[in-house]
Scaffold this motif. Structure first.
Motif, PDB file in Angstrom:
ATOM      1  N   THR A 130       0.835  -1.197   0.000  1.00  0.00           N
ATOM      2  CA  THR A 130       0.000   0.000   0.000  1.00  0.00           C
ATOM      3  C   THR A 130       0.873   1.251   0.000  1.00  0.00           C
ATOM      4  OG1 THR A 130      -0.121  -0.122   2.406  1.00  0.00           O
ATOM      5  CG2 THR A 130      -1.936  -1.100   1.169  1.00  0.00           C
ATOM      6  N   PHE A 132      -0.562   4.230   0.556  1.00  0.00           N
ATOM      7  CA  PHE A 132      -1.217   5.142   1.501  1.00  0.00           C
ATOM      8  C   PHE A 132      -1.696   4.334   2.705  1.00  0.00           C
ATOM      9  CE2 PHE A 132      -2.349   6.614  -2.876  1.00  0.00           C
ATOM     10  CZ  PHE A 132      -1.458   7.681  -2.930  1.00  0.00           C
ATOM     11  N   PRO A 134      -3.296   3.149   5.913  1.00  0.00           N
ATOM     12  CA  PRO A 134      -4.265   3.758   6.820  1.00  0.00           C
ATOM     13  C   PRO A 134      -3.898   3.592   8.292  1.00  0.00           C
ATOM     14  CG  PRO A 134      -5.085   1.658   6.044  1.00  0.00           C
ATOM     15  CD  PRO A 134      -3.774   1.882   5.341  1.00  0.00           C
ATOM     16  N   VAL A 204      -7.484  11.188  -2.800  1.00  0.00           N
ATOM     17  CA  VAL A 204      -6.691  10.047  -2.339  1.00  0.00           C
ATOM     18  C   VAL A 204      -5.327  10.546  -1.866  1.00  0.00           C
ATOM     19  CG1 VAL A 204      -5.582   7.885  -3.067  1.00  0.00           C
ATOM     20  CG2 VAL A 204      -7.902   8.436  -3.858  1.00  0.00           C
ATOM     21  N   PRO A 205      -4.876  10.124  -0.663  1.00  0.00           N
ATOM     22  CA  PRO A 205      -5.455   9.116   0.231  1.00  0.00           C
ATOM     23  C   PRO A 205      -6.681   9.635   0.970  1.00  0.00           C
ATOM     24  CG  PRO A 205      -3.496  10.075   1.236  1.00  0.00           C
ATOM     25  CD  PRO A 205      -3.571  10.622  -0.157  1.00  0.00           C
ATOM     26  N   THR A 207      -7.985  10.013   3.833  1.00  0.00           N
ATOM     27  CA  THR A 207      -7.798  10.200   5.267  1.00  0.00           C
ATOM     28  C   THR A 207      -9.113  10.608   5.936  1.00  0.00           C
ATOM     29  OG1 THR A 207      -5.541  10.924   4.829  1.00  0.00           O
ATOM     30  CG2 THR A 207      -6.457  11.428   7.006  1.00  0.00           C
ATOM     31  N   ALA A 228      -6.384   2.685  -1.128  1.00  0.00           N
ATOM     32  CA  ALA A 228      -6.804   4.077  -1.248  1.00  0.00           C
ATOM     33  C   ALA A 228      -6.622   4.848   0.059  1.00  0.00           C
ATOM     34  CB  ALA A 228      -8.262   4.155  -1.689  1.00  0.00           C
ATOM     35  N   GLY A 229      -6.079   4.196   1.081  1.00  0.00           N
ATOM     36  CA  GLY A 229      -5.857   4.863   2.358  1.00  0.00           C
ATOM     37  C   GLY A 229      -7.100   5.066   3.183  1.00  0.00           C
TER      38      GLY A 229
END
Length: 292
Positions: A130, A132, A134, A204-205, A207, A228-229
């Motif tokens: 990934t 981004f 999370p 994106v990301p 958040t 995609a975060g």
């Protein structure tokens, strides 16, 4: 753009008798995605938001990370027997310097509308790195907000109202504001469409956002959200064991059986707040609700 519904005559049988009547069906057609002129993927989808679908697919497969990574997205010429454009072939040109996707034996990019994981040679092939993560997202979402999401998503399902045959994915802010919702015969397509919208909108990301899906939470949907975060993924139905494992691995919050005023928080309990929680409670006490 192609049609999203078609009308068919059906025999309607009830306790009071039978009669012929028209019925609306959700359209399912193939979309071939070509990257730099080479065929990459064919997926069965509901026509509409195809450019978003392609961007979301390439994002969640790790091919692109920003909208600037794509220079051109356009339909190729394709006609049916009556000479009408089918809008079933989409050509994507990557920006200069963006490596093309690898095409090898480890991934078969034919996907059906029912299951995006089908065609993966092995689970290791979809444990993508990934860009981004999370895990560091400090988003918080209240139980009250979460319980409002299924209704808000259902209200956005306009084609479902006509057909009863579509999945949906909705992207929400942490306080429950709907940013975008998309429908498709495939649950993974609906997610790709809404994530593609976010990519094209420069979000994106993702958040602080919550991704809500109308069905179950599969391994691939968790993977797509992570790419995609997205810090919080919520579903009205059950997650799979691999979905829970991957969510935990990626530092996501995964919620299932989100219906009415109840839900199961499988991992990432610290992001879910209640009226009686303290920060210490969230950090020290993982949620252990019943499975139903």
């Amino acid at each position: 753009m192609g049609r999203v519904t078609v009308r068919r005559q059906v025999l309607r049988v009830t306790a009071t008798g039978a009669r012929t009547r028209p019925d609306s069906l959700a359209v399912e057609e193939p979309l071939e995605t070509r990257v730099n002129g080479r065929p990459l993927a064919v997926t069965m989808r509901t026509p509409g938001s195809d450019v978003e679908l392609a961007h979301g697919f390439l994002l969640t497969e790790g091919v692109i990370a920003h909208r600037e990574d794509v220079s051109i997205a356009r339909y190729c010429d394709g006609v049916d027997d009556e000479g009408r454009n089918t809008y079933n072939v989409l050509d994507i040109a990557l920006a200069e310097g963006v490596p093309p996707p690898e095409t090898g034996v480890e991934r078969n990019f034919y996907t059906t509308s029912s299951c995006g994981v089908c065609g993966k040679a092995a689970l290791d092939a979809v444990r993508l790195s990934t860009r981004f993560s999370p895990a560091a997202d400090e988003a918080r979402v209240s139980v009250d907000t979460l319980t409002r999401l299924p209704v808000a998503l259902r209200e956005a399902q306009r084609v479902f109202d006509a057909t009863g045959g579509l999945h949906a994915a909705g992207l929400f802010t942490g306080d429950g504001r709907l940013l975008a919702a998309r429908e498709d015969v495939g649950r993974h397509n609906a997610v790709d469409k809404v994530l593609g919208w976010a990519l094209l909108d420069g979000r994106v990301p993702l958040t602080g956002c919550v991704l809500m899906v109308s069905g179950r939470a599969s391994f691939e949907l968790v993977q797509k959200a992570a790419m995609a975060g997205v810090p919080v993924l919520a579903a009205v139905s059950a997650p799979s064991s691999l979905a829970v494992d991957l969510a935990e691995e990626q530092g996501m919050t995964l919620i299932g059986f989100l219906r009415g005023d109840s839900m199961n928080v499988y991992v990432g309990r610290e992001r879910v707040t209640t009226a009686h929680d303290t920060d210490a409670d969230r950090a020290e006490s993982p949620a252990t609700p019943s499975s139903r």
